[in-house]
Each structure stands twice: as structure tokens, then as C-alpha cells.
Design an enzyme around this catalytic site. Structure first.
Site, PDB file in Angstrom:
ATOM      1  CB  CYS A 111      62.254  64.678  10.231  1.00 24.56           C
ATOM      2  SG  CYS A 111      62.296  66.458  10.526  1.00 24.56           S
ATOM      3  CB  CYS A 210      55.984  68.040   6.602  1.00 23.71           C
ATOM      4  SG  CYS A 210      57.760  67.736   6.432  1.00 23.71           S
TER       5      CYS A 210
END
Length: 377
Positions: A111, A210
């Protein structure tokens, strides 16, 4: 705050605001330092939930609202940018593919590499911003010759340089980490947030992955890859049990093996190998997890050149310690030998090299050499 982007004018800073306390305080500090700050929340889910599950996950509607409230208190403009498609392609699908191939990825590194300091940074620069600011605990140091280095945070207990080891020199030139050089506890950061009037001061930290808000990684993967029964075997190949998908295991795993009978010596068994080709999981004694060397691919350097052959320290997990290694680049791959065997190293994980507190670079572990193989050789 470390001014690693010196200028005679205030910098135009895009502050990535997750809706948590760290990114809110980072944005506030950047604004207080005189920079022209704009807050942005990244919408990374195509179907965000209204509320998080406890302290798990992020990127929910609740988080975007918290980020907006924090921006209002700080007094900066705020926007929500939809990067859900890019996140799904570069992070989520990569995560699934890596597990399907029998590897153990770290989606936070991906990410940072593909979203926060690629897609977000590219868009920020195109819009005329000078830097992207995040709430990571790490430090960028500007050298006299104009080059930049990534270093560990002042407080090792909060250091997050491991997940930033994929950043190259160009990305470091446009990165601000206002929390990195602060010797404060997390409670002091929360107290600062409260003093600034930020409602996220007491908000729990997000953890785990997440995009798997309930924390059930195995269930998430099973829903996308389907169940596939296979064998659990020992080092000799003898069948000990079955599983519903090799993707549900990681190297070094001890619990959840569902083996019906104990080992002959009565000691626990651990996952030693995952073979997606024949859908087999191999288990054995903890000593068989010891690794003496590894090869890592796709190295990314936090500087202009590759690491010179030599002795470094290495970190193998986000919350792991350091270990001494000899590392060199051979035909584009990073070859690493450990001064002492290390345990539970899995292909797909990242290895990050350090020279003191300076981050040298990061690479993805491809293969390992077991310490027992080295001895027998």
C-alpha cells in the site's frame, strides 16, 4: 518536525488523513510549521462499512467523517479521493495471489509503495503539491549534497520504517513524517490531539489488515479462493491430517493445525512448508524453522544506488527485531546470509536492510536455506 524539504516559501503539503490520531496530529503539526496543508482521505473500499469492528480495519464511512472533523478543527481544506479500484488491483488482488502461491505478503508495504507514495504522490505532484505528509513514525534526513535518507523513528517502540522501506529516493524527496523525530509515547500523542481539540484523541488504533475488518484472514481467502482439501504431512511425507486450503497457513504457524495425534516426542509441530502445487502443508519440529540464508527479489533502494556487499542489520517482520547479516546483490537479486540462524522466515515477506538507523532498502523474500541444510552440506 524535521524539515526535509527546505524552502523559502511554505510548502504545499497534501496530508493523508486516515481518520486516526496519528495522521491527524501529523497534519496539525505540518500546518503549525507554516506549510499550506490540504487534508485528503483515501476511499480504498468500493463498499465501505458504516462502522469499524472494534479497533480493526480502517477506510470506513466513520473514518472519513473523523478525518473531515479533524481537518475542520485544524482549519485546512479537506477532500476524499476515490482510489478503491487502484487499491483493489495493487493491494488486495496481489495479497490474494501471493497467498494462493504459498507466500505470505505484507499488504502495508504494498500500500505504501503503490498507493500512498505512488498513486497519491503522483496525483499530488500533478496538482502542484510539494509533498505528501503521513502519520508514520520514521524520519527523512536531508544531506548536504541534497540526497535524502530514510531513518528509524527516534522512538524505536513506535518505529514504522520497515513498512516504508520500499520508498525510493524520488519518493523520499516528497515525503514528510512529522511524528518521526518526536520522543513521545503514544499517550502523549493522544494528549496532544486532545489539547488541539481533535476528537480522534481517544480513538483506538487500527491493526491487522485494513481490508479484513473482522480479522479473519483465512475466511477472507476461502471466500475468494474457495476451499480445497489437501494433506498435512510430516518431513518424511507421512500424512498426519487434512486441511481445507493451503492458503490458510503461514510458515511458523503452530495453532490451528488440527492434527489428530501428537508427535512421537510429544513436542509441538509447526508449519515448515506450504506447497500450492500439490496443496500440501508440511509440519515439523520448531528447530526445522531455522534459516541460515535467503534470496530476495525486486529490491528497492532508499537511495540512488544498490547496497554494496557488506554487513548490515535486517528486519524481517513489521514488529520484529534486528539481526546481523551479510548482504550482496547478485544478478539483480539480494543474497543474504545470517550471522546466526533465524526462525520462521517465509517467502513473500519483506526483508529490510539497515545501516545503523538508516534504511538501505527492501526486497521480497523468494527462497530460504534451512540451517539444517547448511550443516549437512
Amino acid at each position: 518536525m524535521t524539515e526535509n524539504l527546505p524552502s523559502t516559501r511554505p510548502l504545499r503539503v497534501l496530508a493523508a488523513m486516515s481518520g486516526g490520531v496519528d495522521s491527524a496530529v501529523a497534519a496539525a503539526r505540518a500546518a503549525e510549521a507554516g506549510h499550506e496543508v490540504t487534508g485528503v482521505h483515501l476511499a480504498l473500499s468500493a463498499n465501505p462499512q458504516s462502522f469499524r469492528t472494534g479497533a480493526r480495519g480502517c477506510c470506513t464511512i466513520e473514518d472519513s467523517r473523523d478525518a473531515r472533523r479533524a481537518a475542520d478543527v485544524i482549519g485546512i481544506p479537506f477532500y476524499v479521493w476515490d482510489l478503491a479500484d487502484r487499491f483493489r488491483e495493487d493491494v488486495v488482488e496481489d495479497f490474494i495471489a501471493e497467498y494462493e502461491a504459498g507466500r505470505t505478503p505484507n499488504p502495508c508495504l504494498r500500500c505504501n509503495e503503490k498507493i500512498k507514495f505512488a498513486a497519491l504522490l503522483d496525483k499530488a505532484l500533478a496538482l502542484g503539491f510539494d509533498a505528501v505528509c503521513t502519520g508514520h513514525y520514521a524520519t527523512v534526513v536531508l544531506n548536504e549534497d541534497g540526497s535524502r535518507e530514510l531513518h528509524r523513528a527516534s522512538d524505536m517502540a513506535k518505529d514504522q520504517s520497515y513498512v516504508l522501506g520500499v520508498l525510493d529516493e524520488k519518493q523520499l524527496a516528497h515525503a514528510l513524517f512529522p511524528l518521526g523525530d518526536t520522543l513521545t509515547t503514544k499517550e502523549e500523542i493522544r494528549a496532544e490531539a486532545e489539547a488541539r481539540g481533535l476528537a480522534v484523541a481517544k480513538k483506538p488504533d487500527s491493526h491487522d489488515i485494513c481490508f479484513i475488518a473482522d480479522g479473519d484472514t483465512q475466511g477472507f481467502l476461502a471466500g475468494r479462493l474457495g476451499k480445497a482439501e489437501g494433506d498435512i504431512v510430516d518431513e518424511s511425507g507421512a500424512k498426519l491430517g487434512t486441511h481445507e486450503g493451503a492458503f490458510g497457513f503461514t510458515i511458523g504457524q503452530r495453532k490451528g493445525l488440527r492434527i489428530g495425534h501428537p508427535a512421537a516426542d510429544g513436542k509441538p509441530r509447526y508449519v515448515l512448508d506450504i506447497s500450492p502445487v500439490n496443496n500440501t502443508v508440511t509440519v515439523g519440529p520448531v528447530e526445522a524453522l531455522d534459516v541460515s540464508a535467503l534470496t530476495a527479489i525486486r529490491p528497492r533502494w532508499c537511495g540512488s544506488t544498490a547496497a554494496a556487499p557488506g554487513t548490515y542489520t535486517a528486519q524481517l517482520r513489521a514488529h520484529g527485531g534486528e539481526t546481523e547479516v551479510f548482504a550482496e546483490v547478485v544478478e539483480g537479486e539480494l543474497r543474504v546470509r545470517f550471522a546466526e540462524p533465524v526462525r520462521g522466515v517465509a517467502p513473500g515477506q519483506a526483508i529490510v536492510l539497515y545501516d545503523g538507523t538508516r534504511v538501505v532498502g527492501s526486497a521480497t523474500i523468494a527462497t530460504t536455506t534451512k540451517a539444517t541444510d547448511t550443516v549437512s552440506a
